[in-house]
Design an enzyme around this catalytic site. Sequence first.
Site, PDB file in Angstrom:
ATOM      1  N   ASP A 147     -11.031 -13.859 -25.351  1.00 45.81           N
ATOM      2  CA  ASP A 147      -9.688 -14.279 -24.979  1.00 45.81           C
ATOM      3  C   ASP A 147      -9.264 -13.439 -23.767  1.00 45.81           C
ATOM      4  O   ASP A 147      -9.972 -12.513 -23.336  1.00 45.81           O
ATOM      5  CB  ASP A 147      -8.715 -14.156 -26.155  1.00 45.81           C
ATOM      6  CG  ASP A 147      -7.534 -15.121 -25.988  1.00 45.81           C
ATOM      7  OD1 ASP A 147      -7.256 -15.521 -24.847  1.00 45.81           O
ATOM      8  OD2 ASP A 147      -6.890 -15.465 -26.987  1.00 45.81           O
TER       9      ASP A 147
HETATM   10  C1  NOJ Z   1      -4.550 -16.453 -24.359  1.00 42.41           C
HETATM   11  C2  NOJ Z   1      -4.591 -17.372 -25.539  1.00 42.41           C
HETATM   12  O1  NOJ Z   1      -4.716 -16.625 -26.732  1.00 42.41           O
HETATM   13  C3  NOJ Z   1      -5.714 -18.376 -25.479  1.00 42.41           C
HETATM   14  O2  NOJ Z   1      -5.590 -19.272 -26.541  1.00 42.41           O
HETATM   15  C4  NOJ Z   1      -5.721 -19.068 -24.165  1.00 42.41           C
HETATM   16  O3  NOJ Z   1      -6.733 -20.041 -24.129  1.00 42.41           O
HETATM   17  C5  NOJ Z   1      -5.919 -18.040 -23.071  1.00 42.41           C
HETATM   18  N1  NOJ Z   1      -4.822 -17.095 -23.096  1.00 42.41           N
HETATM   19  C6  NOJ Z   1      -6.012 -18.670 -21.696  1.00 42.41           C
HETATM   20  O4  NOJ Z   1      -4.791 -19.127 -21.291  1.00 42.41           O
END
Ligand code: NOJ
Length: 766
Positions: A297
């Site tokens: 993430d």
């Molecule tokens: C953080 C989020 O937890 C995740 O779900 C997302 O895909 C990413 N950022 C990218 O935006």
Amino acid sequence: MFNKRTRFKLEGRGLVVTFLLVLAMSQHSFAQDSNEIERKVDSVLSLMTLKEKIGQLVLYNGSWDVTGPPSDVGNKEKYEKLKNGEVGAMLNVTSVKGAKELQEKVIENSRLKIPLMFGYDVIHGYKTMFPIPLAESASWDLDAIKKSAAIAAKEATAAGINWAFGPMVDISRDARWGRIMEGAGEDPYLGSKIAVARIQGFQGTDLASKETLAACAKHFAAYGFAEAGRDYNTVNIGEYELHNTVLPPFKAAADAGVATMMSAFNEVNGIPATAHKELQRDILKDTWKWDGFVVSDWASIMEMTFHGYSKDRVHAAEQAIIAGNDMDMEGRAYEIGLEKLVKEGKVDVKLIEDAAKRILRTKFRLGLFEDPYKYCDENREKNDIYTKAHLEASRDVAKKSIVLLKNENNVLPLKKELKSVAVIGALADDKDTPIGSWRGVAESNSAVSLLEGLKASLGKKTTINYAKGVAIGSGERSFIKALKINRDDVTGIKEAVAAAKKSELVILAIGEEAYQSGEARSQVSLSITAPQQKMFEAIYEVNKNIVVVLMNGRPLAIPTIAEKVPAIVETWHLGSESGNAIADVLTGAYNPSGKLPVSFPRHVGQMPLYYATKTTGRPSNPDGMVFWSHYTDEKNDALFPFGYGLSYTTFEYKDLVLSASSFGTGGKITATVTVTNTGDRKGKEVVQLYVRDLIGSLTRPIKELKGFEMIELNPKESKKVTFTIDEKMLQFYTPNKKWEAEAGDFKVFVGGNSVDVLESDFVFKK
Ligand code: NOJ
């Protein structure tokens, strides 16, 4: 042109160029033959330097959108890295122009010209917004869900994107967690079915098609079990809960061929999920034999230094790559650390090669080597996004996602003779909130509001008296900034009361703003705001004929309202066509068919709340004593249970009949129930099957959903619905560390929700 026997074993620069030219010209569909893809992956890999291999593991944010704390890499540096082949993918690039520009940097400058992937949070649509995922899950309509994902994929791919960061398949049983809106609710069975439908919608039957994209099941794992529902918080979860509740949707996703998965921000029992070897390398890759790639993430590799698990980014890179995390999203840990770690002998280069291979494999499957610009079609960008057909599809799913929670005296559907209706609440005239959180590139204020929908459908005979009443939020609405919730201002109640007074019926829109749920939007309260509650009380004084239209991204606790008003309609955040879809249901143009995918509490203190609980050793108080598992100030059960939802007609369940009272390994029985439409309207019903294993080597939940079927019945029509019960249905992850069914007594329940059920018994023998 390549044929199946063509083997790439090319060495040297000249040959590389030839290789890529031939690749570019090839008409062969690379997605078809996995052996051939493996050969190509190996060939490309054999040409790569260590730096280039590591480059494939790097995912950078573009400068168009930001969905996390920005890293310290400037555009200039990014461009240099792209030119050197040191970036594998980009995120948040949302135009053909942007994608082309970046892809060109790679294709025209880098040594091996390995195309970039472009990822984006396509969560419930790209520009045409569909209901938020939790809402859409309330439809229990897998075809509709698949279709909405397919349309989202069609729009996103028309804008240069080939990788969706979805579906989120985290099970969540805590409505305080803002991201509950992004998933399919509390149940692993329903969650698995919906995960697969979404993946099939995104990826289609051919990943190499220009209109499909790679999906990403996230967040691996247990992110939805954050302590106290606070986003990013610690997760402590038992082994069996993990296997039986959290992992099933991920397993279903892996089995459905999901191209990628995203690891989670949280720690799991002391180890950040990002570097959780048991989860990623052992379970996901070794046991499940899944061959896609895991992306971290946003900055979560780097954030292991904050978790207190890694000394610095280099150490974090070492831990993450060893654990099986293949790509680094905006963390700058892999690019800083991996080369050094290989040289020092701390990381085996084979791990980097395995990660690079997984990424290359996905790129081959997408057909990117064949044509790196295949998603860069300006015509498609002009014609395939936000079309009339897509909006119609959105309205269709939206009306199917609405759940009728209460309808005393058939207040709904609205009577044709209705002369005046008060439409009250800031949310009723709100064109932005229905778009919800995680809204892709949707334009602000682009949804059909409830007021607009009602105006369009109610006809001239009914006068609409609109009053805004109290505001809910204030300040800038944005994904990035915190929303200020207005908890004091009660001016506006007077006007609302006046509108209610002069109308036959009140439609009261209350609930939450778009950004009250979503990432980093956890709350300690599940109540509506105090001004909204006050407004309700004041209106109730002058007009009790109230239809509450709830708009929200999470289950809310509304016990007093639920007791007092005759009708409640759960409309969530329904997307672009929200107002039209709600009007379809309120007027009866559509007979509601949604069922809750998550329990609605009486009070926030019940969290986590879910139907599949255990009995505990003290399940009841036959003698009226205090010593049983309960609250002294509130009931244990849900206000509206999982699986619950009414229709404008009524359904009667009768005669649950099992084909036999026992079966053994390899055998099966059936459970048949007769469902009758006892009302006077045609309607749809989701018939649900639950099972209980009475005695287990581990205690078992009091009910577990194991099947459902949606039927449609004309007035007075009956239908027999048959479910097959086999050994697989009875399996769970046991102390033997595998999925197995245990011999013994079982109960089976069938009904229209998780509480009102018919039941029968059977024995499973081994
Ligand atoms: C953080 C989020 O937890 C995740 O779900 C997302 O895909 C990413 N950022 C990218 O935006």
